[in-house]
Design a protein around this motif. Structure first.
Motif, PDB file in Angstrom:
ATOM      1  N   LEU A  41       0.921  -0.785   0.163  1.00 29.98           N
ATOM      2  CA  LEU A  41      -0.508  -0.232  -0.116  1.00 29.98           C
ATOM      3  C   LEU A  41       0.797   1.203   0.058  1.00 29.98           C
ATOM      4  N   ASP A  42       0.760   2.154  -1.179  1.00 28.36           N
ATOM      5  CA  ASP A  42       1.288   3.302  -1.434  1.00 28.36           C
ATOM      6  C   ASP A  42       1.073   4.570  -0.420  1.00 28.36           C
ATOM      7  N   VAL A  43       0.002   4.549   0.204  1.00 26.63           N
ATOM      8  CA  VAL A  43      -0.390   6.018   1.044  1.00 26.63           C
ATOM      9  C   VAL A  43      -0.530   7.262   0.550  1.00 26.63           C
ATOM     10  N   VAL A  44       1.186   7.931   0.018  1.00 28.42           N
ATOM     11  CA  VAL A  44       1.394   8.814  -0.849  1.00 28.42           C
ATOM     12  C   VAL A  44       0.974   9.355  -2.419  1.00 28.42           C
ATOM     13  N   LYS A  45       0.748   8.418  -2.671  1.00 30.05           N
ATOM     14  CA  LYS A  45       0.175   7.999  -3.919  1.00 30.05           C
ATOM     15  C   LYS A  45      -1.367   7.454  -4.690  1.00 30.05           C
ATOM     16  N   LYS A  46      -1.802   6.737  -3.751  1.00 29.65           N
ATOM     17  CA  LYS A  46      -2.438   6.674  -3.193  1.00 29.65           C
ATOM     18  C   LYS A  46      -3.020   5.164  -4.098  1.00 29.65           C
ATOM     19  N   ARG A  47      -2.089   4.667  -3.744  1.00 24.78           N
ATOM     20  CA  ARG A  47      -2.060   3.068  -4.820  1.00 24.78           C
ATOM     21  C   ARG A  47      -1.979   1.538  -3.780  1.00 24.78           C
ATOM     22  N   TYR A  48      -1.969   0.644  -4.708  1.00 27.59           N
ATOM     23  CA  TYR A  48      -1.651  -0.761  -4.217  1.00 27.59           C
ATOM     24  C   TYR A  48      -1.483  -1.549  -5.278  1.00 27.59           C
ATOM     25  N   ARG A  49      -1.019  -2.960  -4.256  1.00 22.58           N
ATOM     26  CA  ARG A  49      -0.934  -3.498  -5.265  1.00 22.58           C
ATOM     27  C   ARG A  49      -0.620  -4.901  -4.569  1.00 22.58           C
ATOM     28  N   LYS A  50      -0.830  -5.832  -5.255  1.00 23.27           N
ATOM     29  CA  LYS A  50      -1.156  -7.552  -5.173  1.00 23.27           C
ATOM     30  C   LYS A  50      -0.196  -8.015  -5.286  1.00 23.27           C
ATOM     31  N   THR A  51       0.744  -8.406  -4.447  1.00 28.23           N
ATOM     32  CA  THR A  51       2.478  -8.939  -5.303  1.00 28.23           C
ATOM     33  C   THR A  51       2.515 -10.486  -4.567  1.00 28.23           C
ATOM     34  N   ILE A  52       3.338 -11.051  -5.725  1.00 29.35           N
ATOM     35  CA  ILE A  52       4.111 -12.084  -5.509  1.00 29.35           C
ATOM     36  C   ILE A  52       5.567 -11.808  -4.899  1.00 29.35           C
ATOM     37  N   ALA A  53       6.494 -11.728  -3.792  1.00 27.46           N
ATOM     38  CA  ALA A  53       7.162 -11.865  -3.548  1.00 27.46           C
ATOM     39  C   ALA A  53       8.189 -12.859  -3.579  1.00 27.46           C
ATOM     40  N   ILE A  54       9.420 -12.846  -3.530  1.00 31.18           N
ATOM     41  CA  ILE A  54      10.475 -13.475  -3.835  1.00 31.18           C
ATOM     42  C   ILE A  54      11.969 -12.819  -2.646  1.00 31.18           C
ATOM     43  N   SER A  55      11.212 -13.404  -1.207  1.00 31.81           N
ATOM     44  CA  SER A  55      12.417 -12.874  -0.323  1.00 31.81           C
ATOM     45  C   SER A  55      11.843 -11.073  -0.084  1.00 31.81           C
ATOM     46  N   SER A  56      12.779 -10.225  -0.392  1.00 29.58           N
ATOM     47  CA  SER A  56      12.415  -8.766  -0.572  1.00 29.58           C
ATOM     48  C   SER A  56      11.842  -8.483  -2.014  1.00 29.58           C
ATOM     49  N   THR A 105       0.158   1.963  13.082  1.00 32.24           N
ATOM     50  CA  THR A 105       0.267   2.368  11.717  1.00 32.24           C
ATOM     51  C   THR A 105      -1.062   2.891  11.651  1.00 32.24           C
ATOM     52  N   ALA A 106      -2.321   2.017  12.189  1.00 35.96           N
ATOM     53  CA  ALA A 106      -3.433   2.729  11.795  1.00 35.96           C
ATOM     54  C   ALA A 106      -3.360   3.901  11.169  1.00 35.96           C
ATOM     55  N   ALA A 107      -3.482   5.102  12.260  1.00 37.79           N
ATOM     56  CA  ALA A 107      -2.912   6.767  12.383  1.00 37.79           C
ATOM     57  C   ALA A 107      -2.323   6.980  11.612  1.00 37.79           C
ATOM     58  N   GLU A 108      -1.342   6.469  10.777  1.00 36.64           N
ATOM     59  CA  GLU A 108      -0.322   6.558  10.053  1.00 36.64           C
ATOM     60  C   GLU A 108      -1.161   7.323   8.587  1.00 36.64           C
ATOM     61  N   ILE A 109      -2.105   5.311   8.264  1.00 39.39           N
ATOM     62  CA  ILE A 109      -2.831   5.395   7.202  1.00 39.39           C
ATOM     63  C   ILE A 109      -3.803   6.276   6.990  1.00 39.39           C
ATOM     64  N   SER A 110      -4.667   6.544   8.107  1.00 40.16           N
ATOM     65  CA  SER A 110      -5.982   6.906   7.766  1.00 40.16           C
ATOM     66  C   SER A 110      -5.671   8.417   8.362  1.00 40.16           C
ATOM     67  N   THR A 111      -4.316   9.136   8.603  1.00 37.44           N
ATOM     68  CA  THR A 111      -4.150  10.315   8.827  1.00 37.44           C
ATOM     69  C   THR A 111      -3.924  10.899   6.620  1.00 37.44           C
ATOM     70  N   ALA A 112      -3.639   9.734   6.420  1.00 40.07           N
ATOM     71  CA  ALA A 112      -2.377  10.398   4.976  1.00 40.07           C
ATOM     72  C   ALA A 112      -3.984   9.986   3.645  1.00 40.07           C
ATOM     73  N   LEU A 113      -4.993   8.820   4.138  1.00 42.19           N
ATOM     74  CA  LEU A 113      -5.727   8.734   3.796  1.00 42.19           C
ATOM     75  C   LEU A 113      -7.211   9.687   4.024  1.00 42.19           C
ATOM     76  N   ASN A 114      -7.077  10.174   4.532  1.00 44.99           N
ATOM     77  CA  ASN A 114      -8.133  10.863   5.185  1.00 44.99           C
ATOM     78  C   ASN A 114      -9.452  10.728   5.688  1.00 44.99           C
ATOM     79  N   VAL A 115      -8.880   9.418   6.637  1.00 41.85           N
ATOM     80  CA  VAL A 115     -10.371   8.323   6.727  1.00 41.85           C
ATOM     81  C   VAL A 115      -9.987   8.125   8.363  1.00 41.85           C
ATOM     82  N   SER A 116     -11.774   7.031   8.467  1.00 38.92           N
ATOM     83  CA  SER A 116     -12.079   7.396  10.128  1.00 38.92           C
ATOM     84  C   SER A 116     -10.610   5.753  10.655  1.00 38.92           C
ATOM     85  N   ILE A 117     -10.716   5.605  11.535  1.00 43.27           N
ATOM     86  CA  ILE A 117     -10.339   4.063  11.390  1.00 43.27           C
ATOM     87  C   ILE A 117     -11.412   3.367  12.489  1.00 43.27           C
ATOM     88  N   VAL A 118     -11.265   1.761  12.443  1.00 40.91           N
ATOM     89  CA  VAL A 118     -11.984   1.747  13.368  1.00 40.91           C
ATOM     90  C   VAL A 118     -11.749   0.508  13.987  1.00 40.91           C
TER      91      VAL A 118
END
Length: 149
Positions: A54-69, A128-141
């Motif tokens: 999840l990239d909160v700065v550019k407001k985008r996401y991707r489902k990934t396949i990861a090998i190591s990092s 972490t939830a607070a950082e994400i909600s602030t960046a995306l301007n939404v509430s936390i449940v």
């Protein structure tokens, strides 16, 4: 800021992958063989995991396949974000993936929920939830206490 979540694997999978890599290098040092290539391929498959970034700065996401990092996947726009959710893994039907005491931070948007962080520490989950909600301007449940923050 990019948040990464990778589905947890059993420790035995990593041990088996390391043993296969060792076997690959031992056999490959003796000379080329298809068996050594097979060991290497199986080890890579065992180390491959699925996840989400999840990239909160550019407001985008991707489902990934990861090998190591190294993460691979196509970026998608994050639109119509509704809320950030903190939930206990014991509340979820799929308990085999997480320990019962894990806390999950999730982002809800367009009738989808993305798990973006997992921890056993309640304050880390809230930070972490607070950082994400602030960046995306939404509430936390917080579903661990059923509070809207």
């Amino acid at each position: 800021m990019i948040y990464s979540y990778t589905k947890p694997k059993h420790g035995i999978t990593n041990v088996l992958a390391i043993l296969l890599f060792v076997n690959f290098f031992l056999r490959f040092s003796e000379g080329f063989s298809w068996r050594s290539i097979l060991y290497f391929a199986i080890a890579v498959v065992l180390l491959t995991s699925e996840g989400v970034q999840l990239d909160v700065v550019k407001k985008r996401y991707r489902k990934t396949i990861a090998i190591s990092s190294f993460h691979f996947g196509k970026w998608h726009s994050l639109v119509n974000v509704e809320k950030v959710i903190i939930e206990s893994a014991k509340n979820l039907a799929n308990r085999g993936e997480h320990k019962v005491n894990d806390l999950l931070v999730q982002v809800s948007f367009d009738n989808q929920i993305l798990r973006v962080y997992s921890t056993v520490n309640h304050s880390y989950a809230h930070n972490t939830a607070a950082e994400i909600s602030t960046a995306l301007n939404v509430s936390i449940v917080d579903k661990t206490t059923e509070n809207v923050i």
